[in-house]
Scaffold this active site. Structure first.
Site, PDB file in Angstrom:
ATOM      1  N   CYS A 100       0.732  -1.240  -0.668  1.00  0.00           N
ATOM      2  CA  CYS A 100       0.247   0.305   0.305  1.00  0.00           C
ATOM      3  C   CYS A 100       1.216   1.164   0.001  1.00  0.00           C
ATOM      4  O   CYS A 100       1.787   1.454   0.298  1.00  0.00           O
ATOM      5  CB  CYS A 100      -0.858  -0.269   1.512  1.00  0.00           C
ATOM      6  SG  CYS A 100      -0.264   0.124   2.716  1.00  0.00           S
ATOM      7  N   CYS A 129      -1.577   1.248  -4.516  1.00  0.00           N
ATOM      8  CA  CYS A 129      -1.479   2.582  -4.760  1.00  0.00           C
ATOM      9  C   CYS A 129      -0.709   2.444  -5.949  1.00  0.00           C
ATOM     10  O   CYS A 129       0.290   2.586  -6.633  1.00  0.00           O
ATOM     11  CB  CYS A 129       0.566   1.533  -4.250  1.00  0.00           C
ATOM     12  SG  CYS A 129      -0.023   0.112  -5.027  1.00  0.00           S
ATOM     13  N   CYS A 144       3.962  -0.811  -8.146  1.00  0.00           N
ATOM     14  CA  CYS A 144       3.969  -2.075  -7.951  1.00  0.00           C
ATOM     15  C   CYS A 144       4.966  -2.457  -9.437  1.00  0.00           C
ATOM     16  O   CYS A 144       4.263  -2.681 -10.288  1.00  0.00           O
ATOM     17  CB  CYS A 144       3.012  -3.224  -7.402  1.00  0.00           C
ATOM     18  SG  CYS A 144       3.801  -4.368  -7.034  1.00  0.00           S
TER      19      CYS A 144
END
Length: 137
Positions: free
Chosen positions: A11, A85, A89
Site C-alpha cells: 500500500c 497504490c 508496483c
C-alpha cells in the site's frame, strides 16, 4: 528457493492496510506462507488505530515499521497484492497480481479501522485457502 508460497502486500504508506494484511496472514497461516509488506511511499510509523484494532483481536503489530517497496521484494514474491497504490508496483512475468479495494485507514479512529481489519481478514482467509490450505492426513 523456498517451497512455500510468498506473498507481498503493498500500500502507499505501509502503515495500515498492508501491515494488517501481513499480520493476518502470518497469524492465520503460520509458517506455511512467507509474508512481506511494503509501501510505495512509506510512512514514519504504523498507524496507531491499526495497531489498536489488531491488538483487539490478539495480534501485536506495534513493533512493525513501514518499509520501502523494492524491486527485489516483488521479484521474490509469488503473489503481489496491492491496496490503493496504483501502478507503483513493478510487474514481472510469472507473478500473480491482485488488487484489493480497501478503504484507507489513514487519519481514522479505531472505530473506522475495525471494519477494514475484518474485511482484510476475510480476504486473507480466502487467499490462504487458495495458496496454502491446511494439509490433512
Amino acid at each position: 528457493m523456498s517451497d512455500k508460497p510468498s506473498v507481498l502486500f503493498v500500500c502507499v504508506h505501509n502503515a495500515g492496510r498492508s501491515q494488517m494484511a501481513a499480520a493476518w496472514l502470518t497469524h492465520l497461516a503460520g509458517d506455511r506462507v512467507e509474508v512481506r509488506s511494503a509501501g510505495s511511499n512509506p510512512g514514519a510509523a504504523v498507524n496507531p488505530a491499526a495497531v489498536e484494532a489488531m491488538a483487539e483481536v490478539g495480534i501485536d503489530i506495534s513493533a512493525e515499521t513501514p518499509k520501502i517497496l523494492t524491486v527485489d521484494a516483488v521479484r521474490e514474491s509469488d503473489v503481489c497484492i496491492t491496496m490503493g497504490c496504483g501502478d507503483t508496483c513493478p510487474v514481472f512475468p510469472g507473478k500473480r497480481y491482485l488488487d484489493w479495494k480497501l478503504e484507507d485507514p489513514a487519519g481514522r479512529g479505531v472505530e473506522a479501522v475495525r471494519p477494514i481489519r475484518d474485511e482484510i481478514k476475510t480476504l486473507v482467509e480466502g487467499l490462504i485457502a487458495e495458496i496454502a490450505p491446511e494439509k490433512t492426513a
